[in-house]
Design a protein around this motif. Structure first.
Motif, PDB file in Angstrom:
ATOM      1  N   PHE A  78       0.586  -1.544  -0.111  1.00  0.00           N
ATOM      2  CA  PHE A  78       0.171   0.026  -0.168  1.00  0.00           C
ATOM      3  C   PHE A  78       1.132   1.031  -0.419  1.00  0.00           C
ATOM      4  CE2 PHE A  78      -2.396   3.139   2.025  1.00  0.00           C
ATOM      5  CZ  PHE A  78      -3.218   3.088   1.066  1.00  0.00           C
TER       6      PHE A  78
ATOM      7  N   GLU B 140      -0.827   7.527   1.700  1.00  0.00           N
ATOM      8  CA  GLU B 140      -0.948   7.498   3.629  1.00  0.00           C
ATOM      9  C   GLU B 140      -1.061   6.483   4.143  1.00  0.00           C
ATOM     10  OE1 GLU B 140       1.348  10.458   4.940  1.00  0.00           O
ATOM     11  OE2 GLU B 140       2.159  10.490   3.257  1.00  0.00           O
ATOM     12  N   ALA B 141      -0.802   6.496   5.709  1.00  0.00           N
ATOM     13  CA  ALA B 141      -1.141   5.743   6.058  1.00  0.00           C
ATOM     14  C   ALA B 141      -2.382   6.090   7.173  1.00  0.00           C
ATOM     15  CB  ALA B 141      -0.189   5.547   7.296  1.00  0.00           C
TER      16      ALA B 141
ATOM     17  N   ILE C 221      -1.619  -3.322   6.505  1.00  0.00           N
ATOM     18  CA  ILE C 221      -0.441  -3.303   7.721  1.00  0.00           C
ATOM     19  C   ILE C 221      -1.081  -3.715   8.867  1.00  0.00           C
ATOM     20  CG2 ILE C 221       0.050  -0.937   8.646  1.00  0.00           C
ATOM     21  CD1 ILE C 221       0.161   0.569   6.052  1.00  0.00           C
TER      22      ILE C 221
ATOM     23  N   ASP D  55      -0.542  -3.651  12.219  1.00  0.00           N
ATOM     24  CA  ASP D  55      -1.490  -2.337  12.954  1.00  0.00           C
ATOM     25  C   ASP D  55      -3.250  -1.750  13.146  1.00  0.00           C
ATOM     26  OD1 ASP D  55       0.942  -1.574  12.164  1.00  0.00           O
ATOM     27  OD2 ASP D  55       0.179   0.442  12.743  1.00  0.00           O
TER      28      ASP D  55
ATOM     29  N   PRO E  37      -3.816  -0.870  18.173  1.00  0.00           N
ATOM     30  CA  PRO E  37      -2.639  -0.921  17.877  1.00  0.00           C
ATOM     31  C   PRO E  37      -1.229  -1.819  18.122  1.00  0.00           C
ATOM     32  CG  PRO E  37      -2.037   1.887  17.218  1.00  0.00           C
ATOM     33  CD  PRO E  37      -3.111   1.381  18.404  1.00  0.00           C
ATOM     34  N   LEU E  38      -1.534  -3.092  18.059  1.00  0.00           N
ATOM     35  CA  LEU E  38      -0.831  -3.732  18.382  1.00  0.00           C
ATOM     36  C   LEU E  38      -0.649  -4.197  20.015  1.00  0.00           C
ATOM     37  CD1 LEU E  38       2.662  -3.237  16.251  1.00  0.00           C
ATOM     38  CD2 LEU E  38       0.323  -4.866  15.472  1.00  0.00           C
ATOM     39  N   GLY E  39      -1.044  -3.545  20.525  1.00  0.00           N
ATOM     40  CA  GLY E  39      -0.799  -3.557  22.069  1.00  0.00           C
ATOM     41  C   GLY E  39      -1.390  -4.949  22.462  1.00  0.00           C
TER      42      GLY E  39
ATOM     43  N   ALA F 255       2.020  -6.759  22.019  1.00  0.00           N
ATOM     44  CA  ALA F 255       3.288  -6.212  22.811  1.00  0.00           C
ATOM     45  C   ALA F 255       2.649  -7.468  23.939  1.00  0.00           C
ATOM     46  CB  ALA F 255       3.007  -4.997  23.304  1.00  0.00           C
TER      47      ALA F 255
ATOM     48  N   PHE G  53       7.007 -11.643  16.194  1.00  0.00           N
ATOM     49  CA  PHE G  53       6.395 -11.049  15.988  1.00  0.00           C
ATOM     50  C   PHE G  53       6.978  -9.682  15.671  1.00  0.00           C
ATOM     51  CE2 PHE G  53       7.739  -6.487  19.118  1.00  0.00           C
ATOM     52  CZ  PHE G  53       6.575  -6.747  19.814  1.00  0.00           C
ATOM     53  N   THR G  54       8.323 -10.249  15.272  1.00  0.00           N
ATOM     54  CA  THR G  54       8.767  -8.830  14.240  1.00  0.00           C
ATOM     55  C   THR G  54       8.718  -8.844  13.011  1.00  0.00           C
ATOM     56  OG1 THR G  54      10.897  -9.215  15.520  1.00  0.00           O
ATOM     57  CG2 THR G  54      11.300  -8.121  13.336  1.00  0.00           C
ATOM     58  N   PHE G  55       8.533 -10.500  11.947  1.00  0.00           N
ATOM     59  CA  PHE G  55       8.286  -9.820  11.000  1.00  0.00           C
ATOM     60  C   PHE G  55       6.698 -10.456  10.774  1.00  0.00           C
ATOM     61  CE2 PHE G  55      12.179 -11.899  11.217  1.00  0.00           C
ATOM     62  CZ  PHE G  55      13.213 -11.036  10.406  1.00  0.00           C
TER      63      PHE G  55
ATOM     64  N   LEU H   1       5.136  -5.734  13.337  1.00  0.00           N
ATOM     65  CA  LEU H   1       6.154  -5.044  13.832  1.00  0.00           C
ATOM     66  C   LEU H   1       6.710  -4.285  11.958  1.00  0.00           C
ATOM     67  CD1 LEU H   1       8.453  -5.549  16.209  1.00  0.00           C
ATOM     68  CD2 LEU H   1       5.978  -4.550  16.518  1.00  0.00           C
ATOM     69  N   VAL H   2       6.875  -4.958  11.333  1.00  0.00           N
ATOM     70  CA  VAL H   2       7.535  -4.923   9.964  1.00  0.00           C
ATOM     71  C   VAL H   2       6.479  -4.125   8.724  1.00  0.00           C
ATOM     72  CG1 VAL H   2       8.845  -5.522   7.987  1.00  0.00           C
ATOM     73  CG2 VAL H   2       9.563  -6.088   9.629  1.00  0.00           C
TER      74      VAL H   2
ATOM     75  N   PHE I  66       8.687  -1.492  18.996  1.00  0.00           N
ATOM     76  CA  PHE I  66       7.673  -1.008  19.836  1.00  0.00           C
ATOM     77  C   PHE I  66       7.635   0.344  19.061  1.00  0.00           C
ATOM     78  CE2 PHE I  66       3.019  -0.594  21.033  1.00  0.00           C
ATOM     79  CZ  PHE I  66       2.750  -2.099  20.486  1.00  0.00           C
TER      80      PHE I  66
ATOM     81  N   THR J 192       8.564   0.979  16.037  1.00  0.00           N
ATOM     82  CA  THR J 192       7.274   0.721  14.672  1.00  0.00           C
ATOM     83  C   THR J 192       6.324   2.145  14.805  1.00  0.00           C
ATOM     84  OG1 THR J 192       7.515  -1.200  15.837  1.00  0.00           O
ATOM     85  CG2 THR J 192       5.403  -0.631  14.277  1.00  0.00           C
ATOM     86  N   PHE J 193       6.038   2.617  15.635  1.00  0.00           N
ATOM     87  CA  PHE J 193       5.054   3.804  15.479  1.00  0.00           C
ATOM     88  C   PHE J 193       5.687   5.308  14.806  1.00  0.00           C
ATOM     89  CE2 PHE J 193       2.995   0.896  18.158  1.00  0.00           C
ATOM     90  CZ  PHE J 193       1.448   0.424  17.160  1.00  0.00           C
TER      91      PHE J 193
ATOM     92  N   GLN K  58       5.462   4.221   5.284  1.00  0.00           N
ATOM     93  CA  GLN K  58       5.753   4.480   3.919  1.00  0.00           C
ATOM     94  C   GLN K  58       6.525   5.607   3.257  1.00  0.00           C
ATOM     95  OE1 GLN K  58       2.870   4.657   5.148  1.00  0.00           O
ATOM     96  NE2 GLN K  58       1.427   3.286   4.131  1.00  0.00           N
TER      97      GLN K  58
ATOM     98  N   ARG L 256      13.538   1.544   8.592  1.00  0.00           N
ATOM     99  CA  ARG L 256      12.820   1.354   9.578  1.00  0.00           C
ATOM    100  C   ARG L 256      12.915  -0.668   9.683  1.00  0.00           C
ATOM    101  NH1 ARG L 256       7.399  -1.255   9.276  1.00  0.00           N
ATOM    102  NH2 ARG L 256       5.801  -0.142  11.211  1.00  0.00           N
ATOM    103  N   ASN L 257      12.375  -1.075   8.799  1.00  0.00           N
ATOM    104  CA  ASN L 257      12.732  -2.758   8.795  1.00  0.00           C
ATOM    105  C   ASN L 257      14.171  -2.776   9.531  1.00  0.00           C
ATOM    106  OD1 ASN L 257      10.255  -2.814   7.571  1.00  0.00           O
ATOM    107  ND2 ASN L 257      10.631  -3.409   5.478  1.00  0.00           N
TER     108      ASN L 257
ATOM    109  N   LEU M 192      13.949  -2.419  12.505  1.00  0.00           N
ATOM    110  CA  LEU M 192      13.541  -3.309  13.573  1.00  0.00           C
ATOM    111  C   LEU M 192      14.518  -5.038  13.661  1.00  0.00           C
ATOM    112  CD1 LEU M 192       9.720  -2.729  12.671  1.00  0.00           C
ATOM    113  CD2 LEU M 192      10.960  -2.696  14.633  1.00  0.00           C
TER     114      LEU M 192
ATOM    115  N   THR N 235      15.927  -7.263  16.564  1.00  0.00           N
ATOM    116  CA  THR N 235      15.295  -9.140  16.653  1.00  0.00           C
ATOM    117  C   THR N 235      15.942  -9.801  16.835  1.00  0.00           C
ATOM    118  OG1 THR N 235      13.737  -8.513  15.646  1.00  0.00           O
ATOM    119  CG2 THR N 235      14.137 -11.180  15.612  1.00  0.00           C
TER     120      THR N 235
END
Lengths: 256, 117
Positions: free
Chosen positions: A67, A70-71, A83, A85, A100-102, A105, A250-252, A255-256, B39, B42-43, B48, B54-55, B58, B62
């Motif tokens: 995508f 804009e987010a 995405i 989150d 998001p992701l709370g 985590a 968790f990362t892949f 997060l990513v 975390f 990530t935010f 974008q 970023r990746n 992260l 890890t």
């Protein structure tokens, strides 16, 4: 060479004493017991299984479009990869609040903490402290069970879906996910979610079973009679590995 | 980190030794701190605009977390060199597999997107 008439090796060195090198036998070159070594090799092979899963995830994710807007303008579509989150933004007992992701985590923290209680159990085993081993094993079982229930909730939410749903190509609005269709994005997104977190969850479940057995054996004094708590150490290795895999998932995945 | 080998003292004269757990809690706080940083990133960094940066951060964090879990909790840092290499060498081959197949995935995606245009 032509003079060799006997089968005796002529130039063989005579040994005054048996060889005692690291790899000459009769000792443990890795200074680890058979059981621990085999657990390491099993974990290595298991790492390949999870590595293959995550590599598949990477390959399929890169096959799909990203995508690019804009987010804030993001919405679910089968045209692009979602995405995370926006997919994983619910928290138990908070209704439709956007967290998001709370929850994931929190789950990560629970699993890391269970790893800590596991090391504490191993440490207590080194001291032959039966009561402490029991205490820390129970904590680990508790955190493992909480993690499993959290994952069950997470799956439930993922399968039921978000209230708004997504307009599919056939003109109907679809909520949630199954293996054939989902509201979040390409079909394979949900499939990979089920397979990867499911395979990991199976490992956590096996770990909890092993820990329960280990607790019973500790209570019965099996390890005390044996003179060492190595079994706790071996199950500990497995448990940390499960935690390690979650760190990568968790990362892949999130997060990513 | 202090050496966990110090915890290896067995029972002395039938008395249970005092727990030596400070290193465990130190590793725990390191892991929590790294997760918190992950975390925050990530935010803080929008995917974008900073996708590669970023990746990379992260994935780097890890691997750092993996280092602490495997090295301290699984005790690999304090095993013999042979055992360490036995685990590390095959694992690093996974990075090759990952890079190769992710590249392949991008190629398949590109090809299929332009196949009919």
């Amino acid at each position: 060479m032509a003079q060799t008439t006997t089968l005796q090796p002529t130039a063989a060195p005579t040994l005054d004493a048996p060889r005692t090198g690291n790899w000459d036998g009769g000792n443990e070159p890795f200074k680890a017991s058979y059981g621990k070594l085999m657990m390491w090799i099993f974990l290595l092979s298991d790492a390949f299984s999870f590595g293959a899963f995550l590599t598949t995830y990477g390959m399929i994710r890169h096959k799909h479009a990203v995508f690019t807007g804009e987010a804030s303008a993001f919405h679910f579509s089968t045209k692009w990869w979602p995405i995370p989150d926006h997919v994983f933004n619910a928290f138990p007992g908070m209704g439709h609040a956007n967290v998001p992701l709370g929850f994931v985590a929190l789950m990560t923290m629970i699993l890391i903490f269970s790893s800590v209680t596991m090391v504490l159990a191993v440490e207590a085993g080194h001291r032959m402290d039966k009561a402490d081993v029991q205490k820390w094993l129970l904590w680990t079982i508790l955190f493992g069970a909480i993690f499993l229930s959290s994952q069950a909730w997470e799956w439930g939410h993922f399968i039921r879906g978000h209230e708004e749903g997504t307009l599919m190509a056939d003109g109907t609005v679809f909520h949630g996910a199954n293996l054939a269709v989902n509201q979040y994005g390409p079909v394979l997104f949900a499939d990979l979610f089920f397979f990867i977190t499911g395979f990991h969850g199976t490992h956590v479940f096996s770990g909890v079973c092993l820990l329960v057995w280990c607790f019973i054996a500790t209570t019965n004094g099996t390890f005390e009679k044996r003179g060492h708590y190595e079994m706790v150490e071996k199950i500990g290795l497995y448990w940390h590995f499960v935690d390690l895999v979650w760190v990568f998932v968790f990362t892949f995945f999130y997060l990513v | 980190m202090s050496s966990p080998a110090a915890t290896d003292h067995a029972t002395l004269n039938g008395e249970i030794a005092k727990p030596n757990t400070s290193w465990i809690w130190r590793v725990f706080f390191v892991l929590v701190a790294i997760t918190a940083v992950e975390f925050a990133i990530t935010f803080a960094l929008e995917a974008q605009h900073f996708r590669t940066l970023r990746n990379s951060i992260l994935i780097g964090l890890t691997i750092l977390k993996a280092f602490f879990i495997v090295g301290e909790f699984m005790h690999l840092k304090h095993e013999t060199k042979g055992l360490i290499w036995m685990i590390l060498v095959p694992s690093t081959l996974l990075i090759w597999l990952l890079v190769a197949l992710v590249t392949e995935g991008s190629f398949i995606g590109e090809t299929m997107a332009h196949m009919f245009s």
